[in-house]
Write a protein that holds these residues in place. Structure first.
Motif, mmCIF file in Angstrom:
data_model
loop_
_atom_site.group_PDB
_atom_site.id
_atom_site.type_symbol
_atom_site.label_atom_id
_atom_site.label_comp_id
_atom_site.label_asym_id
_atom_site.label_seq_id
_atom_site.Cartn_x
_atom_site.Cartn_y
_atom_site.Cartn_z
ATOM 1 N N ASP A 1 0.853 -1.190 0.000
ATOM 2 C CA ASP A 1 0.000 0.000 0.000
ATOM 3 C C ASP A 1 0.889 1.239 0.000
ATOM 4 O OD1 ASP A 1 -2.615 -1.402 0.441
ATOM 5 O OD2 ASP A 1 -1.621 -1.953 2.315
ATOM 6 N N THR B 1 -1.583 -0.825 -4.024
ATOM 7 C CA THR B 1 -2.848 -0.172 -3.684
ATOM 8 C C THR B 1 -2.568 1.266 -3.256
ATOM 9 O OG1 THR B 1 -3.815 -2.261 -2.964
ATOM 10 C CG2 THR B 1 -4.881 -0.234 -2.194
ATOM 11 N N GLN C 1 -3.517 4.725 -1.603
ATOM 12 C CA GLN C 1 -4.389 5.372 -0.629
ATOM 13 C C GLN C 1 -4.076 6.870 -0.680
ATOM 14 O OE1 GLN C 1 -6.577 3.587 1.056
ATOM 15 N NE2 GLN C 1 -5.808 1.526 0.632
#
Length: 417
Positions: free
Chosen positions: A55, A86, A88
């Motif tokens: 992330d 991912t 964020q």
């Protein structure tokens, strides 16, 4: 100086401080710490492998809703598909909030496990972060895609030497917009703008600094008088004597037009969104942006009439690059490096040009014949000036210290008068 699930900016402003104070990474497998020295000696494939499945938190300015949607959907999907990363997002009303958070974390001894992995940054925020020692690196010159960018984008940012602590990825230039049915002949210089404002009381305003659009507007006036007083000598760094001479005339100019502004200068729009609303509602006749395609985007969304066009001053308008940097205590440096390199790629840059109408920042001579053809064929919105016209009228950014001093003087000698 630079970009959500369709969340409006007002909500971003309300919740930014909370997000910056409390944001923590979603649970993921621990990432090995990576030093700048290790990065320089590693193969790129090793960095990509280390980033896989991780992330990455991206701290970015939240003031452009179209850009936020694009990054949270298209860009996030591409990064996930290509690298299994991912994304964020940590939205910020002002990137200075993120820099201040990092400075506080350094002061508190939090040297690892930070909540932000990469930042959209430039200008005075980069200067503050670099001077404060809260950036990881140097790294930019080791990225595979750095060679696509011209030397001018890799050396100095608002007068501050980059030295590899941030990587370029976007280009912008300041433009004005007018409705040709209301204002067929807009003012095209600093001096004629003053005359036009006084002849059209209440029909002009600018966003209150330190908003970067409002700050850029007053910086144009300072730059105009610096050039009058010093020629091009101002571009070698901050000079106190030159600043004092130009600032005196700049403050006098801003105070002279103040009674003729919207609401007689007693208040100023606080954001680009508010200025857009005033222009769209026919409360003011001119508006401005650092995004050359902003008017075309708003025409396409039905926010502006199709008769709106953009223009630049005959003497030019300021242009610059936006950059990406990695905090000193980022928890996922490898992931940040991979995302940054992706955002510097021709594939991403071409896609962003098609989706957002952004200025193409890469050197055409570095591209493959196919990518160069695609770059030259990028669509240009109905209200967007050509790249050739923008380039011909582009002015360099001032040293960041000029900006800091001018914003302080504006608060004390214009806003509070």
């Amino acid at each position: 100086m630079k970009h959500s699930n369709q969340i409006c900016l007002s909500l971003f402003v309300i919740f930014t401080s909370v997000l910056l104070a409390s944001c923590t990474k979603p649970a993921s497998s621990p990432r090995a710490m990576l030093t700048a020295e290790q990065f320089r000696s590693a193969r790129w494939e090793e960095i990509v492998a280390q980033a896989k499945g991780s992330d990455v938190t991206f701290g970015m300015w939240a003031g452009d809703e179209a850009r936020n949607r694009y990054y949270q959907t298209t860009v996030a999907a591409a990064v996930k598909q290509q690298y299994d990363i991912t994304l964020q997002f940590v939205p910020a009303a002002d990137v200075a909030d993120i820099v201040n958070k990092l400075l506080n974390e350094k002061g508190a001894g939090k040297i690892a496990g930070g909540s932000i992995d990469l930042i959209w940054i430039n200008g005075e925020n980069f200067r503050s972060a670099k001077q404060g020692g809260v950036l990881w690196g140097p790294f930019a010159e080791q990225l595979p895609n750095i060679h696509y960018f011209p030397a001018e984008a890799r050396q100095r940012d608002f007068g501050s030497t980059i030295e590899g602590y941030e990587a370029p990825y976007q280009r912008a230039q300041f433009v004005f917009a007018h409705d040709t049915t209301r204002t067929p002949e807009p003012p095209r210089s600093i001096e004629t703008l003053r005359d036009w404002i006084k002849a059209h009381p209440g029909r002009f305003t600018y966003i209150a600094p330190p908003d970067f659009t409002g700050s850029a507007f007053i910086r144009h006036i300072l730059l105009h008088y610096l050039k009058q007083n010093s020629g091009d000598a101002f571009d070698t760094g901050f000079d106190e004597a030159r600043y004092q001479r130009a600032a005196e005339t700049t403050i006098a100019y801003l105070n002279e037009i103040k009674p003729y502004l919207w609401r007689k200068g007693e208040t100023y729009p606080g954001s680009a969104k508010e200025a857009d609303r005033l222009f769209a509602n026919n409360e003011i006749d001119l508006t401005m942006s650092y995004g050359p395609s902003f008017a075309s985007e708003r025409i396409a969304r039905g926010e502006y009439p199709a008769t709106v066009r953009t223009f630049v001053f005959d003497e030019g308008t300021i242009g610059n690059y936006s950059y990406l940097a990695i905090p000193f205590n980022a928890g996922n440096v490898a992931g940040a490096l991979v995302v940054i390199n992706h955002l510097m790629s021709p594939a991403h840059t071409l896609d962003q040009g098609r989706e957002l109408g952004s200025l193409f920042p890469l050197s055409l001579e570095t591209l493959t014949p196919e990518d160069r053809t695609a770059a030259e064929a990028l669509p240009r919105g109905i209200a967007t000036l050509s790249v050739a016209e923008l380039t011909q009228h582009q002015l360099p950014e001032l040293d960041a210290l000029y900006l800091e001093r001018l914003e302080k003087d504006w608060r004390e000698k214009v806003l509070r008068q």
